[in-house]
Design an enzyme around this catalytic site. Structure first.
Site, PDB file in Angstrom:
ATOM      1  N   GLY A  17       0.843  -1.190   0.000  1.00  0.00           N
ATOM      2  CA  GLY A  17       0.000   0.000   0.000  1.00  0.00           C
ATOM      3  C   GLY A  17       0.875   1.235   0.000  1.00  0.00           C
ATOM      4  O   GLY A  17       1.987   1.226  -0.517  1.00  0.00           O
ATOM      5  N   CYS A  18       0.396   2.283   0.592  1.00  0.00           N
ATOM      6  CA  CYS A  18       1.135   3.540   0.657  1.00  0.00           C
ATOM      7  C   CYS A  18       2.445   3.339   1.425  1.00  0.00           C
ATOM      8  O   CYS A  18       2.449   2.765   2.512  1.00  0.00           O
ATOM      9  CB  CYS A  18       0.278   4.601   1.348  1.00  0.00           C
ATOM     10  SG  CYS A  18       1.114   6.181   1.540  1.00  0.00           S
ATOM     11  N   PHE A  19       3.538   3.833   0.867  1.00  0.00           N
ATOM     12  CA  PHE A  19       4.835   3.614   1.517  1.00  0.00           C
ATOM     13  C   PHE A  19       4.953   4.320   2.854  1.00  0.00           C
ATOM     14  O   PHE A  19       5.775   3.947   3.682  1.00  0.00           O
ATOM     15  CB  PHE A  19       6.019   3.931   0.614  1.00  0.00           C
ATOM     16  CG  PHE A  19       5.991   5.199  -0.192  1.00  0.00           C
ATOM     17  CD1 PHE A  19       5.408   6.370   0.246  1.00  0.00           C
ATOM     18  CD2 PHE A  19       6.585   5.205  -1.444  1.00  0.00           C
ATOM     19  CE1 PHE A  19       5.413   7.525  -0.515  1.00  0.00           C
ATOM     20  CE2 PHE A  19       6.605   6.350  -2.220  1.00  0.00           C
ATOM     21  CZ  PHE A  19       6.012   7.520  -1.755  1.00  0.00           C
TER      22      PHE A  19
END
Length: 186
Positions: A17-19
């Protein structure tokens, strides 16, 4: 061992997902010596946040997690990866939708690939749906812009941090407390 790493250090390239989420989680763990947010899997000239967020570059948001396996075992690094995102959703993590948010593990050696495959098998019984985490040979890693590095620590009051990242950190505190760096309560 990854090229350029001291003998007692390893680096995994993981996307869940989002880093910002994985960056925040791994920075709290004892034995993790570096975390760098970046992009992997697409054309080099499109490795920038604006292009990657458009979803058409082929990149995934990933973190390069460098750790000392004499302090934190590689199995724990991978267990935390599976515990802090849903590896059964294709190209999506919560509200983040697109191939850039896919669950992915990029390997550099066949031994690393075997470790990743073993982790997938070890974690599959924890889920009702099949794990869809991609395991692929590591292409070039492109470091993300400086605003994305250690994002959570610099923006703890942001809505995304409170709603998305804080629950992941709570889970790590609950299940992996023995691996937390002293003073890593927030």
């Amino acid at each position: 061992m990854n090229l350029g790493e001291p003998e007692n250090r390893r680096t995994y390239y993981l996307g869940g997902g989002c880093f910002w989420c994985l960056d925040a989680v791994y920075r709290k763990l004892r034995g993790v010596t570096d975390v760098v947010s970046g992009y992997m899997g697409g054309a080099p000239d499109t490795a920038n946040y604006r292009a990657v967020c458009g979803g058409a570059t082929g990149h995934a948001e990933v973190v390069a997690v460098t750790f000392d396996p004499e302090v934190i075992p590689s199995d724990v690094v991978l267990d935390v990866f599976f515990a802090t995102h849903d590896p059964t959703t294709l190209n999506r993590q919560g509200y983040d939708v697109g191939t850039q948010y896919r669950s992915v593990m990029f390997y550099e050696t066949e031994a690393e690939r075997a470790e990743f495959d073993a982790a997938l098998r070890r974690h599959q019984p924890n889920y009702d749906a099949p794990i869809v985490t991609e395991v692929s040979r590591a292409p070039a890693f492109h470091e993300a812009e400086s605003i994305h590095q250690d994002y959570y620590a610099r923006n703890p009051g942001e809505g995304y941090c409170n709603v998305i990242i804080n629950p992941k950190l709570s889970k790590v505190r609950r299940y992996y407390a023995s691996w937390l760096v002293e003073g890593a309560s927030h």
